[in-house]
Design an enzyme around this catalytic site. Structure first.
Site, PDB file in Angstrom:
ATOM      1  N   ARG A 173      34.739  39.518  40.272  1.00 33.97           N
ATOM      2  CA  ARG A 173      33.644  38.706  39.712  1.00 33.97           C
ATOM      3  C   ARG A 173      32.312  38.936  40.443  1.00 33.97           C
ATOM      4  O   ARG A 173      31.534  38.007  40.685  1.00 33.97           O
ATOM      5  CB  ARG A 173      34.010  37.206  39.734  1.00 33.97           C
ATOM      6  N   SER A 223      36.754  29.384  33.472  1.00 30.11           N
ATOM      7  CA  SER A 223      37.343  29.009  34.764  1.00 30.11           C
ATOM      8  C   SER A 223      36.216  28.642  35.712  1.00 30.11           C
ATOM      9  O   SER A 223      35.356  29.461  36.006  1.00 30.11           O
ATOM     10  CB  SER A 223      38.122  30.188  35.350  1.00 30.11           C
ATOM     11  N   GLU A 293      33.274  29.913  40.656  1.00 32.40           N
ATOM     12  CA  GLU A 293      32.986  31.178  39.963  1.00 32.40           C
ATOM     13  C   GLU A 293      31.687  31.026  39.175  1.00 32.40           C
ATOM     14  O   GLU A 293      30.889  31.945  39.043  1.00 32.40           O
ATOM     15  CB  GLU A 293      34.140  31.526  39.015  1.00 32.40           C
TER      16      GLU A 293
HETATM   17  P1  FAD Z   1      25.486  34.045  31.873  1.00 32.16           P
HETATM   18  O1  FAD Z   1      26.417  32.899  31.987  1.00 32.16           O
HETATM   19  O2  FAD Z   1      24.295  33.888  31.040  1.00 32.16           O
HETATM   20  O3  FAD Z   1      25.068  34.494  33.346  1.00 32.16           O
HETATM   21  C1  FAD Z   1      26.053  34.637  34.357  1.00 32.16           C
HETATM   22  C2  FAD Z   1      25.401  35.350  35.557  1.00 32.16           C
HETATM   23  O4  FAD Z   1      25.094  36.692  35.180  1.00 32.16           O
HETATM   24  C3  FAD Z   1      24.072  34.707  35.969  1.00 32.16           C
HETATM   25  O5  FAD Z   1      23.973  34.795  37.374  1.00 32.16           O
HETATM   26  C4  FAD Z   1      23.009  35.571  35.288  1.00 32.16           C
HETATM   27  O6  FAD Z   1      21.803  35.579  36.011  1.00 32.16           O
HETATM   28  C5  FAD Z   1      23.686  36.937  35.304  1.00 32.16           C
HETATM   29  N1  FAD Z   1      23.280  37.774  34.169  1.00 32.16           N
HETATM   30  C6  FAD Z   1      23.427  37.513  32.848  1.00 32.16           C
HETATM   31  N2  FAD Z   1      22.941  38.546  32.117  1.00 32.16           N
HETATM   32  C7  FAD Z   1      22.469  39.451  33.012  1.00 32.16           C
HETATM   33  C8  FAD Z   1      21.823  40.722  32.883  1.00 32.16           C
HETATM   34  N3  FAD Z   1      21.560  41.293  31.701  1.00 32.16           N
HETATM   35  N4  FAD Z   1      21.474  41.376  34.017  1.00 32.16           N
HETATM   36  C9  FAD Z   1      21.709  40.836  35.246  1.00 32.16           C
HETATM   37  N5  FAD Z   1      22.314  39.644  35.423  1.00 32.16           N
HETATM   38  C10 FAD Z   1      22.691  38.960  34.311  1.00 32.16           C
HETATM   39  N6  FAD Z   1      35.047  35.136  32.503  1.00 32.16           N
HETATM   40  C11 FAD Z   1      35.961  36.081  32.853  1.00 32.16           C
HETATM   41  O7  FAD Z   1      35.690  36.923  33.734  1.00 32.16           O
HETATM   42  N7  FAD Z   1      37.177  36.125  32.231  1.00 32.16           N
HETATM   43  C12 FAD Z   1      37.544  35.269  31.255  1.00 32.16           C
HETATM   44  O8  FAD Z   1      38.633  35.375  30.724  1.00 32.16           O
HETATM   45  C13 FAD Z   1      36.590  34.255  30.871  1.00 32.16           C
HETATM   46  N8  FAD Z   1      36.909  33.350  29.918  1.00 32.16           N
HETATM   47  C14 FAD Z   1      35.992  32.413  29.568  1.00 32.16           C
HETATM   48  C15 FAD Z   1      36.318  31.496  28.554  1.00 32.16           C
HETATM   49  C16 FAD Z   1      35.413  30.537  28.171  1.00 32.16           C
HETATM   50  C17 FAD Z   1      35.778  29.560  27.077  1.00 32.16           C
HETATM   51  C18 FAD Z   1      34.128  30.483  28.777  1.00 32.16           C
HETATM   52  C19 FAD Z   1      33.115  29.466  28.334  1.00 32.16           C
HETATM   53  C20 FAD Z   1      33.789  31.375  29.773  1.00 32.16           C
HETATM   54  C21 FAD Z   1      34.725  32.355  30.195  1.00 32.16           C
HETATM   55  N9  FAD Z   1      34.418  33.276  31.197  1.00 32.16           N
HETATM   56  C22 FAD Z   1      35.344  34.235  31.549  1.00 32.16           C
HETATM   57  C23 FAD Z   1      33.119  33.212  31.912  1.00 32.16           C
HETATM   58  C24 FAD Z   1      31.976  34.016  31.261  1.00 32.16           C
HETATM   59  O9  FAD Z   1      32.193  34.185  29.866  1.00 32.16           O
HETATM   60  C25 FAD Z   1      31.798  35.389  31.913  1.00 32.16           C
HETATM   61  O10 FAD Z   1      31.472  35.275  33.285  1.00 32.16           O
HETATM   62  C26 FAD Z   1      30.683  36.206  31.225  1.00 32.16           C
HETATM   63  O11 FAD Z   1      30.734  37.506  31.705  1.00 32.16           O
HETATM   64  C27 FAD Z   1      29.285  35.634  31.449  1.00 32.16           C
HETATM   65  O12 FAD Z   1      28.378  36.316  30.589  1.00 32.16           O
HETATM   66  P2  FAD Z   1      27.068  35.578  30.056  1.00 32.16           P
HETATM   67  O13 FAD Z   1      26.304  36.528  29.224  1.00 32.16           O
HETATM   68  O14 FAD Z   1      27.424  34.297  29.417  1.00 32.16           O
HETATM   69  O15 FAD Z   1      26.306  35.349  31.416  1.00 32.16           O
END
Ligand code: FAD
Length: 300
Positions: A173, A223, A293
């Protein structure tokens, strides 16, 4: 600062002021952004970063907000949203190059439709490609690092970088993106040819597993805690008798103890206090330290 006059007439895409960030997170929590910009192409992204850098305006990037706890006071400076406004997929043989705002699910479905396999396990992670690459998101034994061969990124001054997989320092992560304050613009995934129906069957199996085990109908950020070495956060929380535990509108999910739900109008402060309480109970009862996380951003 008078942001309206600073950004007046600039061609950076959609610009708004004082926008509530709760509408940009899956938890439905978060105060305002001073400025929120939705760029639509790489040139706008580069120009915006250069402009902010020159004017000493802090840039904070978010994707689909599925791993974020944004504070109630919100974020000062400029929030750059790379979500479905920054969305494109290009296929070259078995290599898929995807703009950072594209949802991981859309990229996975596109690859399957083109007879490619490799993204089925991670297809249900509800984030953008940029968020998933930065987080090295993973599920069912597969992580971004297993399929991503290169990443195009910018630093906050608008300088461009192209990294190979090895240069990304992917770990659990985490990636170089956080260490060096970079912004992912696009990523390339190396996939394999496969029978379309078999890949689709795998996709449906993983989708079904998620729907059965996770509270997808509730407001969460997935999570809440990282997996501690030697155990699982959800197992520890359950063993501490916290399944369904609720304070105000914050609640440990009945369906999956690793998920904390915003069951109504929880604030960021409520959620942070609740997360700390759950981690504290787990530590006292089991000795395991749960580390968040979910990323906490904004003014405290
Ligand atoms: P955001 O939440 O918008 O940002 C997360 C972080 O990434 C922040 O620090 C942000 O600044 C940074 N960020 C976002 N975009 C960029 C970019 N373009 N460049 C640089 N930094 C950036 N995660 C898992 O790993 N496995 C799973 O199975 C999983 N299941 C999930 C299930 C549910 C129902 C939910 C709600 C979440 C889950 N997640 C899971 C967590 C999440 O979906 C992941 O961490 C996902 O990768 C976050 O992407 P995001 O675009 O929503 O990022």
């Amino acid at each position: 600062m008078d942001y309206k006059s600073i950004y007046e007439g600039k061609d950076f895409g959609d610009i708004s002021y004082g926008t509530a960030l709760k509408d940009y997170t899956t938890w439905g929590i978060g105060g305002p952004a001073d400025v929120l910009v939705k760029v639509e192409n790489e040139n706008q992204l580069k120009q915006l970063l250069r402009f902010n850098n020159k004017n000493n305006i802090k840039t904070t990037v978010i994707g689909l907000g599925s791993n974020l706890l944004i504070t109630d006071k919100g974020i000062r400076g400029c929030v750059l949203v790379l979500a479905d406004n920054y969305d494109d997929i290009k296929l070259n043989g078995t290599e898929l190059t995807v703009l950072a705002g594209t949802s991981l699910n859309k990229a996975a479905k596109y690859s399957i439709a083109h007879g490619l396999t490799g993204m089925e396990e991670i297809s249900g992670i509800p984030g953008s490609v940029g968020g998933a690459v930065s987080m090295n998101a993973g599920a069912y034994g597969k992580e971004i690092k297993d399929v991503c061969i290169s990443v195009k990124a910018f630093d906050l001054a608008g300088n461009e970088y192209n990294f190979t997989n090895d240069q990304m320092n992917f770990s659990y992560r985490h990636s170089k993106i956080f260490d060096q304050d970079l912004i992912v613009s696009s990523a390339t995934f190396k996939l394999q040819n496969d029978d379309k129906n078999e890949a689709m069957a795998k996709y449906e199996d993983y989708t079904n597993r998620r729907e059965t085990k996770q509270p997808l109908d509730k407001k969460s950020a997935g999570s809440t805690f990282k997996r501690p070495e030697g155990s699982y956060a959800s197992k520890l929380i359950d063993e501490c008798g916290l399944r369904g535990y609720r304070v105000g509108d914050c609640q440990v999910s009945e369906k999956h103890c690793g998920f904390i739900i915003n069951a109504g109008e929880a604030t960021s402060a409520d959620m942070l206090a609740f997360i700390e309480e759950v981690a504290g109970i787990v530590y006292d009862k089991t000795g395991f330290k749960l580390e968040r996380e979910v990323k906490l951003i904004g003014d405290l």
